[in-house]
Design an enzyme around this catalytic site. Structure first.
Site, PDB file in Angstrom:
ATOM      1  CB  CYS A 173     -43.662  41.887  28.716  1.00 33.40           C
ATOM      2  SG  CYS A 173     -44.978  41.049  29.627  1.00 33.40           S
ATOM      3  CG  HIS A 313     -40.772  46.747  31.644  1.00 30.35           C
ATOM      4  ND1 HIS A 313     -41.373  46.375  30.462  1.00 30.35           N
ATOM      5  CD2 HIS A 313     -41.262  45.899  32.593  1.00 30.35           C
ATOM      6  CE1 HIS A 313     -42.180  45.347  30.678  1.00 30.35           C
ATOM      7  NE2 HIS A 313     -42.135  45.043  31.968  1.00 30.35           N
ATOM      8  CD  GLU A 324     -37.560  49.500  34.458  1.00 25.50           C
ATOM      9  OE1 GLU A 324     -37.092  49.768  33.337  1.00 25.50           O
ATOM     10  OE2 GLU A 324     -38.775  49.459  34.686  1.00 25.50           O
ATOM     11  CE  LYS A 345     -45.044  48.035  30.759  1.00 24.85           C
ATOM     12  NZ  LYS A 345     -43.822  48.668  30.211  1.00 24.85           N
ATOM     13  CG  HIS A 350     -47.554  45.312  31.370  1.00 24.68           C
ATOM     14  ND1 HIS A 350     -47.210  45.160  30.035  1.00 24.68           N
ATOM     15  CD2 HIS A 350     -46.620  44.595  32.067  1.00 24.68           C
ATOM     16  CE1 HIS A 350     -46.147  44.402  29.938  1.00 24.68           C
ATOM     17  NE2 HIS A 350     -45.764  44.049  31.163  1.00 24.68           N
ATOM     18  CG  PHE A 409     -43.515  36.819  32.867  1.00 23.31           C
ATOM     19  CD1 PHE A 409     -42.875  37.663  33.754  1.00 23.31           C
ATOM     20  CD2 PHE A 409     -44.839  36.507  33.096  1.00 23.31           C
ATOM     21  CE1 PHE A 409     -43.538  38.194  34.851  1.00 23.31           C
ATOM     22  CE2 PHE A 409     -45.524  37.024  34.192  1.00 23.31           C
ATOM     23  CZ  PHE A 409     -44.869  37.867  35.068  1.00 23.31           C
TER      24      PHE A 409
END
Length: 431
Positions: A173, A313, A324, A345, A350, A409
């Protein structure tokens, strides 16, 4: 002599709009593009919502042969490339042209490659899964290209006759953010003068939906698709899968300004770190993301208090949002409580490897237009996420430097700093 990359062209194919201006209009309106998935029948899946692009390749300027040959994600990349090139005008100089093809590079990111066509072809070769041994004679001539994600970069290179460095970046990602960072580094080190940098992914397919269903990462809020993506909200229930692409024209700053190009932003810092910890897990203290932010700030020669906006993110999972938030506090100190933070997002979903590039495009537009996009659907903040997440409504805000971060990931953590043209010393930047 120091070299720095600047953004002079922006091309976007995203949910809710098929071009750059439609994308920006969606963001400043705080409108979500998520809906029930229509690209396949999602009724058998735990998560049945997605952020789809209303896309017709032919209507977007692709030929019938390109539509037949290319995966959906490759089509996105070409359309975004053409918009970015038209916006930049970098190749519009007098004949024979002002840019040597050997000095033009490509850096494209993707997390899942040609997923759509691969799955379609498997279904044909296996007779809809009835045959364990597939019949290769039913394969299309382009089947090998679907197996190799680097074809995305090759297609963009052919589009612009780029004969310089050509790279496919696949870091989950963070692929899009990392691809733009790599493109900036190619310019800084002198390997290229112009780089087409960005990312593309079209993961809205049964196989991808099944993978995320298995780990319960995507939302099961199927009864209200428009409000299903809820980063930093106490009632969030996972992320919404999306799709799309963004491609940016990066140029060496001196050359761009010498030709009178419109510069959206200077790329002044980039860093990536790994947590070496867990494939999908994150440490609560956000140390790795904080370290990436610190290094990017050092490259840019900026203090944490110089950051005017953080593009998070913000996937909408409890683990990520809290991770985060901790990283911002760790890296920005008390300033983390004063700087606006938001997640797009909440509006475009996403799109895995593509989202980082789409978010960089959003940051460039935010800097250019001095507007912070909101976090849609944020009506009840998670008590552990106690920063200013710009709920619901876009905000006019003076910005000289913005920070965009990504988390992927595999433990990937990336951070990029963009600045208004001329606001950061010329010898700062990723190299």
């Amino acid at each position: 002599m120091s070299r720095r990359a600047v953004i002079t062209g922006v091309g976007v194919v995203a949910p809710g709009g098929g071009d750059r201006e439609s994308f920006w209009s969606l963001l400043v309106a705080g409108r979500s593009a998520t809906r029930r998935i229509s690209l396949f029948d999602p009724s058998g899946f735990r998560s049945q919502v997605g952020a789809e692009v209303d896309f017709d390749g032919r209507a977007s300027g692709l030929t019938s042969q390109e539509v037949r040959r290319l995966d959906r994600a490759a089509q996105f990349a070409l359309v975004a490339t053409r918009e970015a090139l038209a916006d930049s005008g970098v190749f519009d100089g007098p004949p024979p042209g002002s840019v040597d093809p050997a000095r033009v590079g490509v850096s494209i990111g993707s997390a899942v490659g040609n997923t759509t066509r691969l799955e379609e072809e498997y279904m044909v070769l296996s007779d809809d899964g009835r045959r364990w041994l597939v019949d290769h004679t039913y394969g299309v001539p382009h089947l090998y290209e679907y197996m190799v994600p680097s074809t995305f970069a090759a297609e963009v290179a052919r589009e612009v006759t780029a004969e310089g460095p050509c790279t496919l970046v696949s870091t989950g990602c963070t692929s899009g953010l990392d691809a733009v960072g790599h493109g900036a580094q190619l310019i800084a080190e002198g390997s290229a003068d112009v780089v087409l940098a960005g990312a593309t992914d079209a993961p809205l397919s049964p196989i991808t939906a099944a993978c995320f269903d298995a780990i319960k990462a995507t939302t099961a809020r199927n009864d209200d698709p428009e409000h299903a993506s809820r980063p930093f909200d106490r009632d969030r229930a996972g992320f919404v899968l999306g799709e799309g692409a963004a491609v940016l024209v990066l140029e060496e700053a001196g050359a761009a300004r010498a030709r009178g190009a419109h510069v959206y932003a200077d790329l002044v810092g980039f860093a990536s770190r790994s947590n070496a910890y867990h494939m999908t897990g994150l440490r609560k203290d956000g140390r790795e993301m904080a370290e990436a932010i610190r290094v990017a700030l050092d490259q840019a020669r900026l203090d944490p208090t110089d950051v005017d906006y953080v593009n998070a993110h913000g996937s909408g999972t409890k683990q990520n949002d809290r991770h985060e938030t901790a990283a911002f506090k760790r890296s920005l100190g008390e300033h983390a409580y004063r700087v606006p933070v938001s997640s797009i997002k909440s509006m475009v979903g996403h799109s895995l490897g593509a989202i980082g590039a789409i978010e960089v495009a959003a940051c460039a537009l935010a800097l250019d237009r001095q507007v912070v996009p909101p976090t849609a659907n944020l009506r009840g903040r998670d008590p552990e996420c106690d920063l200013d997440y710009v709920p619901l409504v876009a905000r006019e805000h003076r910005m000289d430097a913005v920070l965009s971060v990504g988390s992927g990931f595999g433990g990937f953590q990336s951070a990029m700093l963009l600045a208004r043209p001329g606001r950061v010393p010329v010898d700062a930047g990723p190299g």
